[in-house]
Design an enzyme around this catalytic site. Structure first.
Site, PDB file in Angstrom:
ATOM      1  CG  ASP A   1      46.246 -21.318   1.716  1.00 22.07           C
ATOM      2  OD1 ASP A   1      45.580 -21.303   2.765  1.00 22.07           O
ATOM      3  OD2 ASP A   1      46.946 -20.354   1.349  1.00 22.07           O
TER       4      ASP A   1
ATOM      5  NE  ARG B   1      47.580 -28.321   9.384  1.00 18.46           N
ATOM      6  CZ  ARG B   1      48.883 -28.314   9.586  1.00 18.46           C
ATOM      7  NH1 ARG B   1      49.568 -29.445   9.546  1.00 18.46           N
ATOM      8  NH2 ARG B   1      49.519 -27.194   9.836  1.00 18.46           N
TER       9      ARG B   1
ATOM     10  NE  ARG C   1      44.145 -23.458  12.389  1.00 14.61           N
ATOM     11  CZ  ARG C   1      44.832 -22.327  12.406  1.00 14.61           C
ATOM     12  NH1 ARG C   1      46.009 -22.280  12.976  1.00 14.61           N
ATOM     13  NH2 ARG C   1      44.347 -21.234  11.872  1.00 14.61           N
TER      14      ARG C   1
ATOM     15  NE  ARG D   1      41.286 -20.449   6.095  1.00 15.56           N
ATOM     16  CZ  ARG D   1      42.225 -19.731   6.701  1.00 15.56           C
ATOM     17  NH1 ARG D   1      42.241 -19.639   8.007  1.00 15.56           N
ATOM     18  NH2 ARG D   1      43.155 -19.148   6.004  1.00 15.56           N
TER      19      ARG D   1
HETATM   20  O1  CP3 Z   1      37.296 -24.267   4.199  1.00 17.70           O
HETATM   21  C1  CP3 Z   1      37.733 -23.411   3.394  1.00 17.70           C
HETATM   22  O2  CP3 Z   1      37.402 -22.213   3.414  1.00 17.70           O
HETATM   23  C2  CP3 Z   1      38.663 -23.864   2.281  1.00 17.70           C
HETATM   24  C3  CP3 Z   1      40.044 -23.808   2.554  1.00 17.70           C
HETATM   25  C4  CP3 Z   1      40.782 -22.473   2.647  1.00 17.70           C
HETATM   26  C5  CP3 Z   1      41.965 -22.342   3.409  1.00 17.70           C
HETATM   27  N1  CP3 Z   1      42.508 -21.124   3.176  1.00 17.70           N
HETATM   28  C6  CP3 Z   1      42.513 -23.390   4.292  1.00 17.70           C
HETATM   29  C7  CP3 Z   1      43.479 -23.009   5.345  1.00 17.70           C
HETATM   30  C8  CP3 Z   1      40.581 -21.256   1.993  1.00 17.70           C
HETATM   31  C9  CP3 Z   1      39.432 -20.805   1.097  1.00 17.70           C
HETATM   32  C10 CP3 Z   1      41.695 -20.413   2.323  1.00 17.70           C
HETATM   33  C11 CP3 Z   1      41.870 -19.062   1.773  1.00 17.70           C
HETATM   34  C12 CP3 Z   1      42.977 -18.246   2.260  1.00 17.70           C
HETATM   35  N2  CP3 Z   1      44.252 -18.630   2.608  1.00 17.70           N
HETATM   36  C13 CP3 Z   1      42.926 -16.824   2.353  1.00 17.70           C
HETATM   37  C14 CP3 Z   1      41.748 -15.966   1.975  1.00 17.70           C
HETATM   38  C15 CP3 Z   1      40.720 -15.912   3.035  1.00 17.70           C
HETATM   39  C16 CP3 Z   1      41.123 -15.154   4.287  1.00 17.70           C
HETATM   40  O3  CP3 Z   1      41.279 -15.826   5.330  1.00 17.70           O
HETATM   41  O4  CP3 Z   1      41.323 -13.946   4.201  1.00 17.70           O
HETATM   42  C17 CP3 Z   1      44.189 -16.389   2.831  1.00 17.70           C
HETATM   43  C18 CP3 Z   1      44.571 -14.956   3.128  1.00 17.70           C
HETATM   44  C19 CP3 Z   1      45.008 -17.538   2.981  1.00 17.70           C
HETATM   45  C20 CP3 Z   1      46.436 -17.575   3.402  1.00 17.70           C
HETATM   46  C21 CP3 Z   1      46.592 -18.316   4.661  1.00 17.70           C
HETATM   47  N3  CP3 Z   1      46.468 -19.691   4.790  1.00 17.70           N
HETATM   48  C22 CP3 Z   1      46.905 -17.796   5.935  1.00 17.70           C
HETATM   49  C23 CP3 Z   1      47.132 -16.331   6.249  1.00 17.70           C
HETATM   50  C24 CP3 Z   1      46.973 -18.870   6.803  1.00 17.70           C
HETATM   51  C25 CP3 Z   1      47.391 -18.833   8.259  1.00 17.70           C
HETATM   52  C26 CP3 Z   1      46.316 -18.350   9.144  1.00 17.70           C
HETATM   53  C27 CP3 Z   1      45.670 -19.491   9.831  1.00 17.70           C
HETATM   54  O5  CP3 Z   1      44.438 -19.475   9.967  1.00 17.70           O
HETATM   55  O6  CP3 Z   1      46.413 -20.395  10.269  1.00 17.70           O
HETATM   56  C28 CP3 Z   1      46.642 -20.051   6.097  1.00 17.70           C
HETATM   57  C29 CP3 Z   1      46.559 -21.425   6.614  1.00 17.70           C
HETATM   58  C30 CP3 Z   1      45.255 -22.161   6.396  1.00 17.70           C
HETATM   59  N4  CP3 Z   1      44.577 -22.198   5.213  1.00 17.70           N
HETATM   60  C31 CP3 Z   1      44.583 -22.984   7.344  1.00 17.70           C
HETATM   61  C32 CP3 Z   1      43.458 -23.518   6.686  1.00 17.70           C
HETATM   62  C33 CP3 Z   1      42.452 -24.490   7.253  1.00 17.70           C
HETATM   63  C34 CP3 Z   1      45.054 -23.286   8.760  1.00 17.70           C
HETATM   64  C35 CP3 Z   1      46.323 -24.028   8.692  1.00 17.70           C
HETATM   65  C36 CP3 Z   1      46.415 -25.304   9.501  1.00 17.70           C
HETATM   66  O7  CP3 Z   1      45.577 -26.229   9.396  1.00 17.70           O
HETATM   67  O8  CP3 Z   1      47.414 -25.422  10.223  1.00 17.70           O
END
Ligand code: CP3
Length: 338
Positions: free
Chosen positions: A73, A36, A27, A23
């Site tokens: 994602d 975003r 944000r 990540r």
């Molecule tokens: O920079 C990076 O790592 C690459 C992008 C990336 C994202 N999600 C962007 C994202 C990666 C590698 C992921 C993987 C991901 N997504 C996982 C595995 C890693 C972990 O965290 O366990 C999982 C379980 C998800 C599913 C997911 N996506 C969830 C549960 C959420 C909501 C939680 C949150 O942090 O808001 C997301 C949204 C998400 N994926 C965001 C980002 C930057 C935030 C959303 C936003 O910008 O509003």
């Protein structure tokens, strides 16, 4: 130009461990929040090649990490299989839950990589713009973790619905896992074709299973994906991240065939570097990146001392949290490279 991340994944020595963060685009960065807000929804950002490439490059420009991870994602795979997926502000992901055998018929393997074409386009854009020493990482979610989101309909506290299915109707559950194994292997292969040099597979919920179920639903599918990529794309390193696997990390390193494993924060690093038969990555507590200062600096030194000159990839034990001051990330990179 050699890329330190690739050198370490070949098992060779480098002076300083390469660093990237899960990540790292997100944000906590004002420039991410700006893009975003222009993109509309979160999935719109994932499927806009130009914007996804832009946010992928933001942390590279700001911090000079050794690797970029494509902005996307794990839930784009269920989405491309035909499941309803939404990201609600403040709620995280919401999926139209699949609850049984009948739900499987709504998913289609056909056209998945066509629907995911914007991801591959973003990868080739990033590949053409990266600094020459920076590696590009593609990724997907592991079948168990994807299945848990697909069946629970989002995040879960007790994983009761997915376990109800896995224990109660293992044959149908295996069909879902096989479908995901197939889709993930193909999605990763296409990311490599587009320019990803390493792939990471996120099994964020590996830690909620008993050891026998872990073997069946995490280790075995992972082994199948690694074997398939070994045939279709030989030599491309695979990093597995079975978060929360505990002692299961040992079996995971031995049996999946991954090149490297990502350690979550709870794994004792001195144990892992001896017991896990793979290159290790991790496991700095993301909270220390919020705290910063002396506690962060001390932990960086401790990690470096524990790993010594063994091949190691510096990373967190889980993703960067939104409360992280970007200045602390800059200091992490600076202190590590001193
Ligand atoms: O920079 C990076 O790592 C690459 C992008 C990336 C994202 N999600 C962007 C994202 C990666 C590698 C992921 C993987 C991901 N997504 C996982 C595995 C890693 C972990 O965290 O366990 C999982 C379980 C998800 C599913 C997911 N996506 C969830 C549960 C959420 C909501 C939680 C949150 O942090 O808001 C997301 C949204 C998400 N994926 C965001 C980002 C930057 C935030 C959303 C936003 O910008 O509003």
């Amino acid at each position: 130009m050699t890329k330190p991340l690739l050198t370490v994944l070949e098992g060779a020595e480098v002076k300083c461990p390469p660093v990237w963060l899960m990540r790292q685009a997100g944000r906590y960065l004002p420039e991410y929040r700006e893009v975003r807000s222009r993109a509309g929804g979160f999935l719109d950002l994932c499927y806009s090649p130009a914007l996804a490439a832009e946010v992928t490059l933001q942390p590279i420009t700001r911090f000079g990490f050794d690797a970029a991870i494509i902005f996307s994602d794990i839930l784009v795979v269920p989405h491309a299989l035909g499941q309803g997926v939404r990201f609600e502000e403040g709620h995280g992901p919401v999926l139209d839950a699949i609850r049984d055998r009948q739900g499987l018929s709504g998913l289609s393997r056909e056209g998945v990589t066509e629907r995911l074409a914007p991801v591959y386009e973003a990868i080739s854009t990033v590949a053409s713009r990266l600094p020459s020493a920076t590696a590009l990482i593609g990724f997907c979610g592991a079948p168990w973790t994807l299945a848990s989101y697909m069946i629970e309909g989002g995040s879960s506290r007790d994983f009761l619905e997915v376990k109800r299915w896995a224990y109660g109707d293992p044959d149908a559950f295996a069909q879902l896992i096989d479908l995901l194994t197939d889709a993930c292997a193909e999605h990763l292969g296409r990311q490599i074709d587009a320019g990803a040099e390493v792939v990471q597979i996120f099994d964020s919920w590996a830690g909620v299973l008993s050891s026998r179920e872990f073997e069946r639903w995490c280790v075995a599918p992972m082994q199948a994906i690694v074997a398939r990529l070994g045939d279709s794309h030989p030599g491309v390193p695979v990093i597995g991240f079975p978060r929360g696997a505990g002692l299961g990390y040992e079996a995971y390193g031995l049996r999946t065939g991954v090149t490297a494993v990502g350690l979550d924060t709870t794994v004792p690093l001195p144990w892992a570097v001896e017991a896990v038969d793979a290159i290790v990555q991790g496991n700095l507590d993301p909270a220390l990146l919020v705290v910063g200062g002396a506690p962060l600096r001390a932990e960086i030194s401790r990690i470096r001392q524990v790993v010594g000159d063994k091949p190691f990839i510096f990373n967190l034990g889980h993703g960067v949290v939104p409360q992280t001051p970007p200045e602390n990330v800059a200091l992490l990179v600076e202190w590590l490279r001193q």
